[in-house]
Enzyme design. Structure first.
Site, PDB file in Angstrom:
ATOM      1  N   SER A 109       0.841  -1.202   0.000  1.00  0.00           N
ATOM      2  CA  SER A 109       0.000   0.000   0.000  1.00  0.00           C
ATOM      3  C   SER A 109       0.876   1.251   0.000  1.00  0.00           C
ATOM      4  O   SER A 109       1.951   1.278   0.599  1.00  0.00           O
ATOM      5  CB  SER A 109      -0.877   0.006   1.262  1.00  0.00           C
ATOM      6  OG  SER A 109      -1.374   1.299   1.507  1.00  0.00           O
ATOM      7  N   GLN A 130       0.570  -0.573  -4.758  1.00  0.00           N
ATOM      8  CA  GLN A 130      -0.784   0.007  -4.861  1.00  0.00           C
ATOM      9  C   GLN A 130      -0.689   1.514  -4.787  1.00  0.00           C
ATOM     10  O   GLN A 130      -0.021   2.071  -3.914  1.00  0.00           O
ATOM     11  CB  GLN A 130      -1.673  -0.520  -3.734  1.00  0.00           C
ATOM     12  CG  GLN A 130      -3.056   0.119  -3.684  1.00  0.00           C
ATOM     13  CD  GLN A 130      -3.154   1.268  -2.678  1.00  0.00           C
ATOM     14  OE1 GLN A 130      -2.474   1.260  -1.663  1.00  0.00           O
ATOM     15  NE2 GLN A 130      -3.982   2.263  -2.971  1.00  0.00           N
ATOM     16  N   TYR A 132      -2.221   5.224  -4.283  1.00  0.00           N
ATOM     17  CA  TYR A 132      -3.110   6.313  -3.910  1.00  0.00           C
ATOM     18  C   TYR A 132      -2.346   7.578  -4.265  1.00  0.00           C
ATOM     19  O   TYR A 132      -1.117   7.616  -4.096  1.00  0.00           O
ATOM     20  CB  TYR A 132      -3.339   6.364  -2.394  1.00  0.00           C
ATOM     21  CG  TYR A 132      -4.366   5.432  -1.811  1.00  0.00           C
ATOM     22  CD1 TYR A 132      -5.547   5.122  -2.469  1.00  0.00           C
ATOM     23  CD2 TYR A 132      -4.160   4.893  -0.539  1.00  0.00           C
ATOM     24  CE1 TYR A 132      -6.484   4.279  -1.878  1.00  0.00           C
ATOM     25  CE2 TYR A 132      -5.094   4.059   0.057  1.00  0.00           C
ATOM     26  CZ  TYR A 132      -6.256   3.758  -0.622  1.00  0.00           C
ATOM     27  OH  TYR A 132      -7.174   2.932  -0.036  1.00  0.00           O
ATOM     28  N   THR A 158      -6.142   1.968  -6.905  1.00  0.00           N
ATOM     29  CA  THR A 158      -7.385   1.803  -6.137  1.00  0.00           C
ATOM     30  C   THR A 158      -8.354   2.925  -6.487  1.00  0.00           C
ATOM     31  O   THR A 158      -8.061   4.099  -6.264  1.00  0.00           O
ATOM     32  CB  THR A 158      -7.072   1.782  -4.622  1.00  0.00           C
ATOM     33  OG1 THR A 158      -6.224   0.659  -4.366  1.00  0.00           O
ATOM     34  CG2 THR A 158      -8.336   1.657  -3.799  1.00  0.00           C
ATOM     35  N   LYS A 256      -8.513  -1.574  -8.827  1.00  0.00           N
ATOM     36  CA  LYS A 256      -9.143  -2.239  -7.685  1.00  0.00           C
ATOM     37  C   LYS A 256     -10.357  -1.430  -7.245  1.00  0.00           C
ATOM     38  O   LYS A 256     -10.261  -0.201  -7.114  1.00  0.00           O
ATOM     39  CB  LYS A 256      -8.113  -2.312  -6.549  1.00  0.00           C
ATOM     40  CG  LYS A 256      -8.602  -2.875  -5.226  1.00  0.00           C
ATOM     41  CD  LYS A 256      -7.404  -3.191  -4.331  1.00  0.00           C
ATOM     42  CE  LYS A 256      -7.809  -3.654  -2.952  1.00  0.00           C
ATOM     43  NZ  LYS A 256      -8.201  -2.570  -2.062  1.00  0.00           N
ATOM     44  N   HIS A 280     -13.483  -3.112  -1.017  1.00  0.00           N
ATOM     45  CA  HIS A 280     -12.536  -2.646   0.014  1.00  0.00           C
ATOM     46  C   HIS A 280     -12.828  -3.331   1.358  1.00  0.00           C
ATOM     47  O   HIS A 280     -12.666  -2.749   2.426  1.00  0.00           O
ATOM     48  CB  HIS A 280     -12.665  -1.119   0.159  1.00  0.00           C
ATOM     49  CG  HIS A 280     -11.383  -0.385   0.434  1.00  0.00           C
ATOM     50  ND1 HIS A 280     -10.771   0.422  -0.486  1.00  0.00           N
ATOM     51  CD2 HIS A 280     -10.607  -0.316   1.548  1.00  0.00           C
ATOM     52  CE1 HIS A 280      -9.684   0.969   0.037  1.00  0.00           C
ATOM     53  NE2 HIS A 280      -9.555   0.532   1.281  1.00  0.00           N
ATOM     54  N   ASP A 311     -11.725  -9.749  -4.510  1.00  0.00           N
ATOM     55  CA  ASP A 311     -11.197  -9.283  -3.227  1.00  0.00           C
ATOM     56  C   ASP A 311     -12.386  -8.998  -2.318  1.00  0.00           C
ATOM     57  O   ASP A 311     -13.441  -8.594  -2.787  1.00  0.00           O
ATOM     58  CB  ASP A 311     -10.407  -7.996  -3.512  1.00  0.00           C
ATOM     59  CG  ASP A 311     -10.027  -7.202  -2.281  1.00  0.00           C
ATOM     60  OD1 ASP A 311      -8.931  -7.418  -1.745  1.00  0.00           O
ATOM     61  OD2 ASP A 311     -10.826  -6.345  -1.858  1.00  0.00           O
ATOM     62  N   GLY A 313     -13.685 -10.445   1.791  1.00  0.00           N
ATOM     63  CA  GLY A 313     -14.464 -11.461   2.483  1.00  0.00           C
ATOM     64  C   GLY A 313     -13.844 -12.844   2.547  1.00  0.00           C
ATOM     65  O   GLY A 313     -14.428 -13.742   3.161  1.00  0.00           O
ATOM     66  N   ARG A 315     -11.903 -15.810   3.873  1.00  0.00           N
ATOM     67  CA  ARG A 315     -11.395 -16.203   5.199  1.00  0.00           C
ATOM     68  C   ARG A 315     -10.983 -17.677   5.255  1.00  0.00           C
ATOM     69  O   ARG A 315     -10.440 -18.120   6.259  1.00  0.00           O
ATOM     70  CB  ARG A 315     -12.475 -15.988   6.290  1.00  0.00           C
ATOM     71  CG  ARG A 315     -12.947 -14.561   6.443  1.00  0.00           C
ATOM     72  CD  ARG A 315     -11.868 -13.669   7.075  1.00  0.00           C
ATOM     73  NE  ARG A 315     -12.378 -12.329   7.289  1.00  0.00           N
ATOM     74  CZ  ARG A 315     -12.344 -11.353   6.370  1.00  0.00           C
ATOM     75  NH1 ARG A 315     -11.783 -11.571   5.185  1.00  0.00           N
ATOM     76  NH2 ARG A 315     -12.835 -10.163   6.639  1.00  0.00           N
ATOM     77  N   GLY A 334      -7.180  -9.539   2.676  1.00  0.00           N
ATOM     78  CA  GLY A 334      -6.729  -8.396   3.475  1.00  0.00           C
ATOM     79  C   GLY A 334      -6.647  -8.785   4.935  1.00  0.00           C
ATOM     80  O   GLY A 334      -5.615  -9.218   5.446  1.00  0.00           O
ATOM     81  N   ARG A 335      -7.814  -8.729   5.613  1.00  0.00           N
ATOM     82  CA  ARG A 335      -7.796  -8.976   7.061  1.00  0.00           C
ATOM     83  C   ARG A 335      -7.224 -10.347   7.410  1.00  0.00           C
ATOM     84  O   ARG A 335      -6.571 -10.490   8.444  1.00  0.00           O
ATOM     85  CB  ARG A 335      -9.208  -8.837   7.630  1.00  0.00           C
ATOM     86  CG  ARG A 335      -9.757  -7.412   7.520  1.00  0.00           C
ATOM     87  CD  ARG A 335     -11.128  -7.341   8.129  1.00  0.00           C
ATOM     88  NE  ARG A 335     -11.796  -6.075   7.927  1.00  0.00           N
ATOM     89  CZ  ARG A 335     -12.516  -5.761   6.856  1.00  0.00           C
ATOM     90  NH1 ARG A 335     -12.650  -6.630   5.864  1.00  0.00           N
ATOM     91  NH2 ARG A 335     -13.102  -4.576   6.776  1.00  0.00           N
TER      92      ARG A 335
HETATM   93  C1  LIG Z   1      -6.602  -2.336   7.858  1.00  0.00           C
HETATM   94  C2  LIG Z   1      -6.834  -2.239   6.392  1.00  0.00           C
HETATM   95  C3  LIG Z   1      -6.155  -1.274   5.653  1.00  0.00           C
HETATM   96  C4  LIG Z   1      -6.382  -1.179   4.269  1.00  0.00           C
HETATM   97  N1  LIG Z   1      -5.652  -0.268   3.537  1.00  0.00           N
HETATM   98  C5  LIG Z   1      -5.786  -0.246   2.195  1.00  0.00           C
HETATM   99  C6  LIG Z   1      -4.949   0.586   1.397  1.00  0.00           C
HETATM  100  O1  LIG Z   1      -4.076   1.287   1.897  1.00  0.00           O
HETATM  101  N2  LIG Z   1      -5.145   0.569   0.050  1.00  0.00           N
HETATM  102  C7  LIG Z   1      -6.094  -0.220  -0.552  1.00  0.00           C
HETATM  103  O2  LIG Z   1      -6.246  -0.206  -1.779  1.00  0.00           O
HETATM  104  N3  LIG Z   1      -6.886  -1.026   0.188  1.00  0.00           N
HETATM  105  C8  LIG Z   1      -6.741  -1.079   1.531  1.00  0.00           C
HETATM  106  N4  LIG Z   1      -7.494  -1.929   2.266  1.00  0.00           N
HETATM  107  C9  LIG Z   1      -8.434  -2.841   1.602  1.00  0.00           C
HETATM  108  C10 LIG Z   1      -7.733  -4.153   1.223  1.00  0.00           C
HETATM  109  O3  LIG Z   1      -6.809  -3.941   0.195  1.00  0.00           O
HETATM  110  C11 LIG Z   1      -8.755  -5.185   0.741  1.00  0.00           C
HETATM  111  O4  LIG Z   1      -9.515  -4.627  -0.284  1.00  0.00           O
HETATM  112  C12 LIG Z   1      -9.695  -5.665   1.827  1.00  0.00           C
HETATM  113  O5  LIG Z   1      -9.012  -5.860   3.043  1.00  0.00           O
HETATM  114  C13 LIG Z   1     -10.333  -6.968   1.383  1.00  0.00           C
HETATM  115  O6  LIG Z   1     -11.279  -7.418   2.288  1.00  0.00           O
HETATM  116  P1  LIG Z   1     -10.973  -8.523   3.413  1.00  0.00           P
HETATM  117  O7  LIG Z   1     -10.241  -7.782   4.487  1.00  0.00           O
HETATM  118  O8  LIG Z   1     -12.320  -8.967   3.795  1.00  0.00           O
HETATM  119  O9  LIG Z   1     -10.107  -9.584   2.784  1.00  0.00           O
HETATM  120  C14 LIG Z   1      -7.292  -2.030   3.645  1.00  0.00           C
HETATM  121  C15 LIG Z   1      -7.968  -3.012   4.400  1.00  0.00           C
HETATM  122  C16 LIG Z   1      -7.737  -3.131   5.752  1.00  0.00           C
HETATM  123  C17 LIG Z   1      -8.462  -4.196   6.530  1.00  0.00           C
END
Ligand SMILES: Cc1cc2nc3c(=O)[nH]c(=O)nc-3n(C[C@H](O)[C@H](O)[C@H](O)COP(=O)(O)O)c2cc1C
Length: 387
Positions: A109, A130, A132, A158, A256, A280, A311, A313, A315, A334-335
């Site tokens: 990121s 990525q 921004y 993004t 994205k 997201h 992307d 959800g 787990r 992500g999470r």
């Molecule tokens: C704590 C956190 C920070 C995130 N920061 C960014 C980011 O800086 N840039 C971005 O494109 N997406 C960001 N995202 C979104 C993730 O890239 C991703 O789309 C998302 O976590 C997917 O969902 P999931 O957590 O259910 O897998 C962030 C997500 C989380 C949980």
């Protein structure tokens, strides 16, 4: 904490909640407003079931694949996440190394907290970046140029952050939006920090080290501190911006945040190589659809013109199998990996990837499917009127 004691993403989530201050855990775990979209992402996976085939021997099912020439040990890419440096001192370099060790890609990121040059130097890759550009086109151009010079092979723009999602858990903790610890919030959060002494010691040590590194990098004109980028907030991009970036960037280009077929086609017309269907993780527009529900329409609209990555959800390894069977070339998580990172750093991220891979292998075996490349919608029972 010993990563081998984590047996599922849910375990890692529980461990993470005990490892970092509540406000930081909620920053990772939470979504926008009523968190409807975040829950919908999970529900959509629960509603899709498998159509397994019996009497087929599938020893050692294969999870490996390639995404436009990038080999992946499994169709799982680590999504870009901001502020990972605060989750564990291993931060973005640790995430990138864990991904490389497990034979996949991580996307750094813009606001991860470590310079893109340092992450590239810390991991054998392949690394993607990525973008921004809250400071506008000149800032975006500069970052793209730096990513190109540092050897990143993919760029993810993004598109779903033209305004910031309202994450009420953060607001309730008194954390400024966009998320940052300010002098005011730090005093309110002191009690939370005090009960996480190990996290606090690691973070304080890391902040001191990173301040020194920032000062050195600023001297070389290399670094925009994450704090400044985060404080700028939203990052709107137009389709013209995407076309401009396409002309500048010679590597793989992904967008994205796509949720409908028209935008997916527009992305391809703008020269994009990979379309990432994402809401997201339910952190931006609450009320956006679950990605698994819109995926088939987008895949069908694009046909062979561009691969689609799902992307939001994911787990379980079985979720990856569902997404790939529904038409995704790969998924992003992500999470799932952030919980592993917050619980125990780089080994925690590696462990999550191991768990997802073994869940995928087991799911394929139980379905009677020899390889992820054999998956299609005939392996799924989709909900609703026959689709
Ligand atoms: C704590 C956190 C920070 C995130 N920061 C960014 C980011 O800086 N840039 C971005 O494109 N997406 C960001 N995202 C979104 C993730 O890239 C991703 O789309 C998302 O976590 C997917 O969902 P999931 O957590 O259910 O897998 C962030 C997500 C989380 C949980």
């Amino acid at each position: 904490m010993d990563a081998s004691r984590i047996f599922s993403v849910g375990d890692a989530r529980r461990r993470a909640s005990r490892a970092v201050p509540r406000a930081l855990f909620d920053y990772i775990d939470g979504g926008a407003e009523d968190e409807v979209t975040m829950r919908e992402n999970a529900r959509a996976f629960e509603e899709v079931t498998f159509r397994p085939r019996m009497g087929v021997s599938t020893e050692d099912p294969r999870t490996s694949t390639t995404l436009l020439g990038t080999p992946l040990s499994m169709p799982v890419i680590l999504a870009p996440c901001g502020l990972v440096r605060f989750m564990h001192p291993d931060g973005a370099p640790g995430v990138a190394r864990a991904a490389a060790a497990q034979g996949t890609v991580s996307v750094l990121s813009t606001v991860a907290g470590t310079s893109l040059e340092d992450v590239a130097a810390a991991s054998p890759g392949p690394n993607w970046f990525q973008l921004y550009a809250p400071g506008g086109a000149p800032q975006g151009e500069q970052l793209v140029e730096r990513a190109q010079r540092a050897g990143y092979t993919g760029l993810v723009v993004t598109l779903d952050t033209p305004a910031l999602g309202h994450r009420e858990r953060d607001v309730r903790h008194g954390v400024a939006q966009p998320f940052r610890f300010t002098a005011g919030s730090a005093s309110r959060l002191a009690a939370q920090f005090a009960v996480r002494p190990r996290w606090l010691a690691g973070t304080v040590r890391d902040v001191i080290t990173s301040r020194r590194a920032h000062a050195a990098a600023a001297g070389k004109g290399q670094e925009t501190p994450t704090a400044r980028l985060v404080a700028m907030g939203a990052s709107p991009f137009s389709w013209d911006d995407v076309s401009t970036i396409r002309r500048q960037w010679s590597g793989l280009l992904a967008v994205k945040g796509i949720l409908c077929a028209d935008d997916a086609r527009r992305a391809v017309d703008s020269g994009v190589d990979i379309v990432i269907v994402s809401n997201h993780g339910g952190r931006q527009l609450d009320g956006a659809p679950a990605t698994l529900r819109v995926l088939p329409r987008i895949v069908d609209a694009l046909g062979d013109t561009a691969p689609v990555v799902l992307d939001s959800g994911v787990r379980r390894g079985s979720d990856v199998i569902k997404a790939v069977a529904a038409g995704a070339a790969a998924v992003m998580i992500g999470r799932a990996y952030l919980y592993g990172l917050a619980a125990c750093g780089e080994p925690g991220v590696r462990r999550i990837l191991e768990i997802l891979r073994s869940e995928m292998v087991r799911t394929l075996g139980l379905m009677g499917c020899p390889s992820v490349s054999d998956l299609d919608r005939s392996w799924l029972e989709l909900p609703g009127p026959s689709r």
